[in-house]
Scaffold this motif. Structure first.
Motif, short mmCIF file in Angstrom:
data_model
loop_
_atom_site.label_atom_id
_atom_site.label_comp_id
_atom_site.label_asym_id
_atom_site.label_seq_id
_atom_site.Cartn_x
_atom_site.Cartn_y
_atom_site.Cartn_z
N SER A 1 0.54 0.39 5.02
CA SER A 1 1.39 1.45 4.47
C SER A 1 2.85 1.00 4.39
O SER A 1 3.58 1.33 3.44
CB SER A 1 1.29 2.70 5.34
N ILE A 2 3.28 0.25 5.40
CA ILE A 2 4.65 -0.28 5.40
C ILE A 2 4.84 -1.23 4.22
O ILE A 2 5.86 -1.17 3.51
CB ILE A 2 4.94 -1.01 6.73
N LEU A 3 3.87 -2.09 4.00
CA LEU A 3 3.96 -3.03 2.87
C LEU A 3 4.04 -2.30 1.55
O LEU A 3 4.86 -2.63 0.68
CB LEU A 3 2.75 -3.96 2.87
N ILE A 4 3.19 -1.29 1.38
CA ILE A 4 3.15 -0.57 0.10
C ILE A 4 4.45 0.20 -0.12
O ILE A 4 5.07 0.11 -1.20
CB ILE A 4 1.96 0.40 0.06
N THR A 5 4.88 0.96 0.89
CA THR A 5 6.04 1.84 0.72
C THR A 5 7.35 1.07 0.65
O THR A 5 8.08 1.13 -0.34
CB THR A 5 6.10 2.88 1.85
N PHE A 6 7.66 0.34 1.72
CA PHE A 6 8.95 -0.37 1.78
C PHE A 6 8.95 -1.56 0.82
O PHE A 6 9.93 -1.79 0.11
CB PHE A 6 9.25 -0.82 3.21
N GLY A 7 7.83 -2.30 0.82
CA GLY A 7 7.75 -3.46 -0.08
C GLY A 7 7.81 -3.06 -1.53
O GLY A 7 8.55 -3.65 -2.33
#
Length: 269
Positions: free
Chosen positions: A40-46
């Motif tokens: 989720s971090i990768l998708i949102t922030f990335g």
């Protein structure tokens, strides 16, 4: 050495503390683990950062925009009252010794914008041309600042959008495994975490940064407009007292009253 802006630092820290407290209030501390998901971090922030990277003119500019985060952590070195005193001092020199005497005084001026204006006056530049040159520089400063705040506004918009994309990905994966009811709850939780990340990115970081930078820009532009009016008044040969009254219009009523009292006290002394 730069003075830290405690309001910005405390605001950022307290927001995080209150969110964490809200998560664990009445619950075990390990509930925090429910809000961590690397994908989720990768998708949102990335995803959000990559989108604004596409919008940036080049990679160097992108990192310069990111670095502007540090600007909200420092107190802005702007003092309208001190600027007014400086301009009044220049007007007294010009009134007693002539405009050419300002060239020597310009050597002790730290502000490049004010120094440039003084030198234009010393060179005998037409008042309308002086105003035009200084206002053009003001417009360029505002445009540069608008690019930076626009970066944070764009990132604020991309955060929730990519959070929703992550949620949709999670829901799709969940619906494909509906035959196993035990996985529905955990997968729904992971899907919603991306929306949480996107909202935090926008409302905890990006929007406050953009708003703070816009406020700093407004303060800087106001002081520079004050300088323009003061310099043109000096060039026009106006009385220092008249110039002071004109420039005090840039101050709030409370600061104007305080400034007048200080000046009155100095004159009495």
């Amino acid at each position: 050495m730069a003075v830290l802006d405690l309001a910005s630092i405390l605001g950022l820290i307290l927001c995080a503390v209150l969110v964490v407290y809200g998560i664990v209030f009445g619950n075990p501390i390990d509930y925090l683990g429910n809000f961590y998901d690397f994908a989720s971090i990768l998708i949102t922030f990335g995803g959000a950062l990559c989108c604004v990277l596409i919008m940036a003119p080049d990679l160097k500019t992108f990192f310069k925009y990111l670095k502007s985060f540090t600007l909200i952590l420092k107190v802005q070195k702007i003092n309208e009252e001190e600027t007014i005193r400086q301009i009044i001092a220049l007007s007294n020199i010009a009134r007693k010794e002539g405009l050419l005497a300002l060239e020597e005084a310009a050597n002790s001026i730290d502000d490049d914008f004010l120094k440039k204006g003084v030198l234009l006056i010393v060179d005998g530049t037409d008042p309308e041309l002086v105003r035009s040159i200084l206002e053009t520089e003001l417009n360029c400063i505002e445009d540069r600042h608008a690019e930076i705040t626009g970066f944070w506004d764009s990132l604020a918009a991309m955060g929730p959008a990519w959070g929703m994309i992550g949620t949709l990905i999670g829901l799709i994966n969940m619906l494909r495994q509906m035959q196993n009811p035990e996985t529905i709850g955990p997968q729904m939780s992971v899907a919603l975490v991306t929306t949480f990340y996107g909202s935090m990115l926008a409302n905890w970081i990006c929007i406050p940064i953009s708003t703070k930078l816009k406020s700093k820009n407004a303060s800087e532009i106001m002081v520079k407009e004050l300088m323009v009016e003061g310099l043109l008044s000096i060039q026009a040969g106006e009385n220092p007292r008249v110039i002071e009254e004109k420039l005090k219009s840039f101050l709030s009523p409370a600061r104007k009253a305080a400034f007048s009292q200080e000046e009155g006290g100095e004159n009495i002394g």
